[in-house]
Write an enzyme that holds these catalytic residues in place. Structure first.
Site, short mmCIF file in Angstrom:
data_model
loop_
_atom_site.label_atom_id
_atom_site.label_comp_id
_atom_site.label_asym_id
_atom_site.label_seq_id
_atom_site.Cartn_x
_atom_site.Cartn_y
_atom_site.Cartn_z
CG HIS A 171 -22.41 0.97 -38.78
ND1 HIS A 171 -22.88 0.70 -37.50
CD2 HIS A 171 -22.84 2.33 -39.17
CE1 HIS A 171 -23.48 2.12 -37.11
NE2 HIS A 171 -23.27 2.83 -38.04
CG ASP A 230 -25.94 4.12 -40.81
OD1 ASP A 230 -25.27 3.34 -41.62
OD2 ASP A 230 -26.09 3.66 -39.85
CD GLU A 231 -24.85 6.26 -36.71
OE1 GLU A 231 -25.19 6.87 -35.57
OE2 GLU A 231 -24.85 4.88 -36.69
CB ALA A 232 -19.14 6.25 -42.95
CG PHE A 233 -19.25 9.41 -37.36
CD1 PHE A 233 -20.13 10.01 -38.07
CD2 PHE A 233 -19.55 8.83 -36.05
CE1 PHE A 233 -21.57 10.05 -37.41
CE2 PHE A 233 -20.77 8.95 -35.60
CZ PHE A 233 -21.82 9.55 -36.40
#
Ligand code: ACM
Length: 555
Positions: free
Chosen positions: A284, A347-350
């Site tokens: 993000h 979050d969501e650090a894919f």
């Protein structure tokens, strides 16, 4: 003073004659600028409070009417005096009464409101007792925060017209009896995403007002994301000058100067609300990479991002400059933030996987601890090594989460924000004009019907610090949008966080919540008229907001 717009005659019953003053009727006298409102003589029920108080003992023989010459007396303490001034400012516009604030040691002036700080009061850090007797009102608490919450209860027990910004002729009756109250969980919060769309300081202050009404005590600001960087960092100035100049949909974005942020923190602190700043890492982060390409894995500046996808960006975990950046940013944000918390996202650090991810998080957790702050992060932090005191914010939709449960066994505490109950960016119903539905639709009952103490499997209630209602703003562009999604669900989450399970009752909550509608209408606050709530049909004063302060644009 602005006047209240005339209600449409068709919307109102015929005015009553002077000998029938006891019906809920709004009448308007031609020669007055203030509206005259004749409401039912009976005050609210003592239990008509959101969130539900712990213990309510009505005494119908002790109803009391606030007199025009009432004085607010307060213990000689600066924080308690600030609460008394706050109460006076809440009550003066509608009552038109002077309501002077006086030291409690001044000679007794019976028939007023007394705020009493008493450290021996056994109601914890935020509890209070409210006594309404034929002699007046007394709020007793061990702390100024407790007095503040007691004042919010008092405010809800007055007629809804107390919310009018203009003077109203009203019988300011209060129901007699005693309320003894204290919160179930110490952390009760809401989150505002100011990164996807930027919101002016004044809008944030209005959100703080809504939190304060319902005894929430934390405002989490999601300050950075792919679409914009919203907090000034002197050591990395392009974060805001470049990274702050965008938002979802291509608008101009914006950012808070350090002075702006201090104003938000101070306004919140005056309402016993702690600001929790979030710098979302390592993902993000597109807005930071646009400003400083040396933080990007390929050292090439990506284009600014104004869409709504997630998971594509990350700061380079293999470059030492990234950790200098993190230490500088978190250091400056920590210095601006008196509260104990620093939220590091996670979050969501894919694209940052496995040990690279946990290694990054462990370094950042230590940076936060070295700054003397407590780490908060989304529950994706769970696999990283435990650090004393760390707090995970759980936003799952499936209560079975063994990884989070294991982190809790190692000592982590939990803020519970179930995506399918507490995410206020979810639509109420398919026809809600803004919002999402990836976690499902959340009507008011869904927001209310869950228990933070048992919600996440294998996480005991003792490990739950509290609840938070996040509001992501991909589709939210104005204060009216924010309020539409916040109200009436924010009070539901507030009650889940504040009230004991013994008071949990949908039918009772629905009726108490209905009573908030006329208050919001009178105050000019936008809300969703959820069909499952029996909103009163008695007339209320529709109030134009002061447009110099707020944005009431409808979508
Ligand atoms: C989140 O909703 N990505 C925390």
């Amino acid at each position: 003073m602005s006047t209240i717009p005339s209600p449409s005659p068709a919307a109102l019953p015929a005015p009553l004659s002077a000998d029938e003053p006891d019906a809920g009727v709004l009448a308007r006298s031609a020669e007055q600028t203030a509206v005259t409102v004749l409401t039912a003589a009976a005050p609210h029920r003592l239990a008509d409070v959101v969130p539900a108080p712990r213990e309510v003992r009505p005494d119908p023989a002790a109803d009391w009417v606030l007199p025009a010459d009432a004085v607010i007396t307060v213990s000689a303490d600066p924080a308690a005096t600030a609460v008394a001034e706050h109460l006076a400012e809440l009550l003066r516009p509608a009552t038109g009464y002077p309501l002077p604030v006086a030291d409690a040691t001044t000679p007794d002036r019976a028939g007023g409101i007394a705020l009493v700080l008493d450290e021996a009061t056994d109601l914890g850090a935020e509890g209070y007792r409210l006594d309404i007797t034929t002699d007046g009102v007394r709020v007793t608490a061990a702390t100024a925060a407790g007095l503040f919450h007691g004042v919010q209860t008092l405010r809800q027990l007055l007629p809804a017209t107390i919310e009018s910004p203009n003077q109203v002729t009203e019988r300011w009756a209060l129901p007699g009896g005693t309320i003894t109250d204290a919160p179930r969980f110490p952390y009760r919060g809401a989150m505002l995403d100011v990164a996807r769309h930027f919101f002016a300081v004044e809008d944030v202050l209005r959100v703080i007002d809504h939190l304060a009404r319902y005894k929430l005590n934390h405002l989490h600001l999601h300050l950075t994301d792919d679409q914009g960087w919203r907090i000034a960092v002197d050591s990395w100035p392009k974060l805001t000058s470049v990274g702050g100049a965008t938002e979802v949909g291509g608008g101009p974005g914006g950012h808070y100067t350090k002075t702006d942020y201090a104003r938000i923190v101070s306004y919140a602190a005056d309402r016993h609300i702690t600001v929790v700043p979030e710098i979302d890492l390592p993902g993000h982060t597109n807005s930071a990479l646009v400003a400083y390409p040396e933080l990007a894995p390929d050292k090439i500046a990506p284009p600014p991002y104004t869409g709504t996808e997630v998971g594509f960006s990350y700061v380079d975990p293999a470059d030492e400059r990234t950790y200098d950046f993190v230490a500088d940013v978190l250091g400056e944000v920590a210095a601006l933030t008196p509260g104990p918390w620093l939220h590091i996202g996670g979050d969501e650090a894919f694209k940052v996987k496995g040990e690279v991810y946990t290694g990054f998080v462990e370094r950042v957790q230590r940076i936060v601890a070295d700054l003397g702050k407590t780490v908060v992060g989304w529950h994706q932090l769970a696999p990283a090594a435990h650090l004393d005191g760390r707090v995970l914010q759980w936003w799952g939709t499936d209560s079975a989460d063994p990884t989070t449960a294991e982190a809790v066994r190692q000592g982590a505490r939990l803020i519970v924000s179930p995506g399918n109950h507490a995410y206020l960016d979810m639509k109420y119903a398919p026809d809600t004009p803004i919002g999402h539905d990836w976690a499902g639709l959340i009507d008011v009952r869904k927001a209310y019907d869950w228990d933070p103490g048992t919600h996440v499997a294998d996480v005991p209630a003792e490990a739950v610090l509290g609840v938070e209602a996040p509001l992501w703003t991909e589709s939210v562009t104005s204060l009216a949008d924010i309020e539409l999604l916040l109200l009436p669900r924010l009070p539901a989450i507030a009650e889940v966080g504040w009230s004991t399970r013994a008071t949990h009752d949908w039918a009772d909550f629905r009726d108490r919540l209905a009573g908030q509608g006329p208050r919001w209408t009178t105050a000019g606050i936008t809300f969703h008229r959820a069909p499952e709530i029996p909103w009163p049909t008695t007339p209320v004063i529709p109030t134009q907001r002061d447009t110099t302060q707020t944005d009431t644009a409808a979508h």
